[in-house]
Motif scaffolding. Structure first.
Motif, short mmCIF file in Angstrom:
data_model
loop_
_atom_site.label_atom_id
_atom_site.label_comp_id
_atom_site.label_asym_id
_atom_site.label_seq_id
_atom_site.Cartn_x
_atom_site.Cartn_y
_atom_site.Cartn_z
N ILE A 1 0.85 -1.20 0.00
CA ILE A 1 0.00 0.00 0.00
C ILE A 1 0.88 1.24 0.00
O ILE A 1 1.87 1.31 0.75
CB ILE A 1 -0.92 0.03 1.25
CG1 ILE A 1 -1.81 -1.22 1.30
CG2 ILE A 1 -1.78 1.29 1.26
CD1 ILE A 1 -2.69 -1.31 2.56
N PHE A 2 0.51 2.18 -0.83
CA PHE A 2 1.17 3.50 -0.81
C PHE A 2 0.18 4.50 -0.21
O PHE A 2 -0.99 4.54 -0.61
CB PHE A 2 1.56 3.93 -2.23
CG PHE A 2 1.91 5.40 -2.32
CD1 PHE A 2 3.13 5.86 -1.88
CD2 PHE A 2 0.99 6.32 -2.81
CE1 PHE A 2 3.44 7.22 -1.93
CE2 PHE A 2 1.29 7.67 -2.87
CZ PHE A 2 2.52 8.12 -2.43
N ILE A 3 0.63 5.29 0.76
CA ILE A 3 -0.23 6.30 1.38
C ILE A 3 0.47 7.65 1.35
O ILE A 3 1.62 7.77 1.81
CB ILE A 3 -0.57 5.95 2.85
CG1 ILE A 3 -1.30 4.60 2.95
CG2 ILE A 3 -1.42 7.05 3.49
CD1 ILE A 3 -1.53 4.11 4.39
N VAL B 1 2.55 -1.09 -6.57
CA VAL B 1 1.78 -1.31 -5.34
C VAL B 1 0.39 -1.83 -5.72
O VAL B 1 -0.06 -1.67 -6.85
CB VAL B 1 1.65 -0.01 -4.48
CG1 VAL B 1 3.01 0.42 -3.95
CG2 VAL B 1 0.99 1.11 -5.24
N ASP B 2 -0.27 -2.45 -4.75
CA ASP B 2 -1.63 -2.94 -5.00
C ASP B 2 -2.65 -1.82 -4.82
O ASP B 2 -3.67 -1.77 -5.50
CB ASP B 2 -1.96 -4.09 -4.05
CG ASP B 2 -0.99 -5.25 -4.23
OD1 ASP B 2 -0.83 -5.70 -5.38
OD2 ASP B 2 -0.36 -5.67 -3.24
N LEU B 3 -2.35 -0.93 -3.88
CA LEU B 3 -3.31 0.12 -3.53
C LEU B 3 -2.56 1.41 -3.25
O LEU B 3 -1.58 1.42 -2.49
CB LEU B 3 -4.08 -0.33 -2.28
CG LEU B 3 -5.04 0.66 -1.61
CD1 LEU B 3 -6.16 1.06 -2.55
CD2 LEU B 3 -5.62 0.05 -0.33
N ALA B 4 -2.99 2.51 -3.87
CA ALA B 4 -2.40 3.83 -3.61
C ALA B 4 -3.51 4.77 -3.15
O ALA B 4 -4.54 4.89 -3.83
CB ALA B 4 -1.72 4.38 -4.87
N ILE B 5 -3.29 5.39 -2.00
CA ILE B 5 -4.30 6.29 -1.45
C ILE B 5 -3.63 7.60 -1.09
O ILE B 5 -2.59 7.61 -0.41
CB ILE B 5 -4.95 5.67 -0.18
CG1 ILE B 5 -5.94 4.60 -0.62
CG2 ILE B 5 -5.64 6.72 0.68
CD1 ILE B 5 -6.80 4.04 0.48
N ASP C 1 2.30 3.25 -10.26
CA ASP C 1 1.92 1.94 -10.80
C ASP C 1 1.14 1.18 -9.73
O ASP C 1 1.72 0.49 -8.89
CB ASP C 1 3.19 1.19 -11.21
CG ASP C 1 2.88 -0.12 -11.93
OD1 ASP C 1 1.69 -0.46 -12.04
OD2 ASP C 1 3.84 -0.80 -12.37
N ALA C 2 -0.19 1.34 -9.73
CA ALA C 2 -1.02 0.70 -8.71
C ALA C 2 -2.23 0.04 -9.34
O ALA C 2 -2.77 0.54 -10.33
CB ALA C 2 -1.49 1.76 -7.70
N LYS C 3 -2.64 -1.11 -8.77
CA LYS C 3 -3.85 -1.79 -9.27
C LYS C 3 -5.07 -0.92 -9.01
O LYS C 3 -6.01 -0.87 -9.81
CB LYS C 3 -4.00 -3.15 -8.58
CG LYS C 3 -2.96 -4.16 -9.04
CD LYS C 3 -3.10 -5.47 -8.25
CE LYS C 3 -1.92 -6.38 -8.54
NZ LYS C 3 -1.79 -7.42 -7.52
#
Length: 315
Positions: free
Chosen positions: A10-12, A86-90, A106-108
């Motif tokens: 996860i990217f935050i 990453v799978d998730l970027a918020i 690059d995030a799903k």
């Protein structure tokens, strides 16, 4: 309902300001609770990453210094590429620069913060609702969370925080802070807090204390790191503050607080879940104007609040 997609990375991106960053912590705690095995990359300002960088599950902290030199947008592009897959970027930010950077990550799945409610609700709820909404979750917003241990003072201690980074309109007057500190110094040691740009206000208060023969004080303005600031506020018995980042630090540790509000919406940014908070505001017709300086030039929302108002709440 939890998402079916496997989330391992996860990217935050957290807000720039200390207070806003702390108000995202219930939402971040819920992300960690929902995806307990996911590794997190955290991006934010130096100040906000210093406060939140030691959360469990965070494996990498990046300080956003894309403004420093060269072309900011090229820097943001490079930053996005540095984050990797990453799978998730918020992102908890709404700025154009944030949206620009998020475009290249690059995030799903990726989501930029947006306000879902027009009506006035607390900022903590806004952040938490946003995460619930985009990930189809139903997590309640818990308490603010910071992972630092409270400093142990030798005597009962009053902290005063006369600054507010956003602008002068949010600041109560140094002489009024000083009057409260002088009255309280009989029972409490005094600590003056402030950032590097707030040393002048702190010095004004210090002068007042000295001219009244008060010796049991410390002036820490401009002298603490963010972790030290958090630890020192966490250990206080009482805290008197403007609407500011340190106010939210005190909320995370449920410190007895007098929060002074003038031009800002206390329903949105007062201390979250602190049963020991006391709000002082004059509820003037012109407030909350949300301006950095008083547009009417009288600043009555702060001028009408006196040291007596604060002492009445404390005694």
């Amino acid at each position: 309902m939890k998402n079916k997609m496997k989330i391992e990375k996860i990217f935050i991106e957290i807000p720039t300001w200390l207070g806003d960053a702390i108000m995202t912590t219930p939402a971040i705690q819920n992300l960690i609770k929902t995806y307990p095995d996911a590794k997190i990359t955290l991006l934010g300002s130096y100040v906000s990453t210093q406060a939140l960088g030691n959360f469990k599950n965070i494996e990498k902290v990046i300080v956003d210094d894309t403004k420093k030199q060269g072309n900011r947008y090229l820097n943001l592009y490079k930053l996005a590429k540095q984050i990797g897959k990453v799978d998730l970027a918020i992102s908890f930010r709404r700025s154009f620069s944030s949206k620009f950077m998020m475009f290249f990550i690059d995030a799903k799945k990726k989501f930029n913060y947006k306000r879902l409610e027009k009506k006035q609700i607390h900022q903590v709820l806004r952040y938490n609702d946003f995460v619930n909404h985009v990930l189809n979750l139903d997590n309640k917003a818990g308490d603010l969370k910071l992972y630092f241990s409270a400093y142990k003072y030798p005597n009962p201690t009053l902290g005063i925080n006369p600054g507010a980074t956003y602008g002068s309109a949010k600041r109560w007057y140094p002489e009024e802070f000083a009057k409260v500190a002088i009255a309280m110094s009989k029972t409490h040691d005094i600590v003056i807090f402030g950032g590097p740009s707030e040393t002048d206000i702190a010095k004004d208060i210090e002068k007042e204390l000295l001219s009244n023969g008060i010796k049991n004080y410390q002036n820490l303005a401009g002298k603490t790191t963010i972790p030290e600031l958090i630890e020192k506020i966490a250990g206080l018995d009482v805290f008197i503050t403007n609407d500011s980042g340190p106010m939210h630090v005190a909320a995370a540790y449920k410190v007895k607080t007098v929060a002074i509000f003038g031009p800002t919406r206390f329903k949105e940014t007062n201390q979250w879940n602190n049963p020991n908070e006391n709000i002082i505001t004059k509820n003037l017709e012109c407030a909350p104007c949300m301006k950095r300086t008083c547009p009417l030039k009288h600043h009555n929302c702060m001028k009408q609040i006196t040291a007596q108002d604060v002492l009445k709440v404390l005694y």
